[in-house]
Design a protein around this motif. Structure first.
Motif, short mmCIF file in Angstrom:
data_model
loop_
_atom_site.label_atom_id
_atom_site.label_comp_id
_atom_site.label_asym_id
_atom_site.label_seq_id
_atom_site.Cartn_x
_atom_site.Cartn_y
_atom_site.Cartn_z
N GLY A 136 0.82 -1.20 0.00
CA GLY A 136 0.00 0.00 0.00
C GLY A 136 0.86 1.25 0.00
O GLY A 136 2.08 1.20 -0.06
N HIS A 169 2.40 5.39 5.02
CA HIS A 169 1.57 6.18 5.92
C HIS A 169 2.44 6.68 7.07
O HIS A 169 3.14 5.90 7.72
N ALA A 204 4.78 3.72 8.22
CA ALA A 204 4.38 2.38 7.78
C ALA A 204 4.60 2.32 6.27
O ALA A 204 4.03 3.12 5.52
N GLU A 243 1.68 -3.08 4.51
CA GLU A 243 0.70 -3.70 5.39
C GLU A 243 1.24 -5.02 5.91
O GLU A 243 2.12 -5.63 5.31
#
Length: 73
Positions: free
Chosen positions: A2, A5, A18, A21
């Motif tokens: 993803g 973040h 992050a 995932e």
């Protein structure tokens, strides 16, 4: 994978990035207050910086001073 973040936890002064995932299988301390998080394949999924405000302030100041010193030559 993803999108990365970024989260800052002000009360704890922790910055967490992050990158992927999934559950953390283990972590490795790169230096005091900087830890990388790895998945079960050993791939980087996150970075955690403790005392983030001081670390970032000092890092930025050092970079700025180095640039200014090189410009002044």
């Amino acid at each position: 994978m993803g999108k990365p973040h970024l989260a800052y936890f002000e009360k704890e002064d922790v910055l967490h990035l992050a990158l992927a995932e999934g559950p953390e299988a283990r972590s490795v301390e790169l230096s005091p207050n900087i830890t990388v998080e790895l998945d079960d394949k050993g791939e980087l999924i996150g970075i955690e910086i403790l005392k983030a405000s001081s670390y970032l302030r000092d890092t930025i100041l050092e970079s700025a001073q180095a640039k200014l010193l090189s410009v002044g030559r």
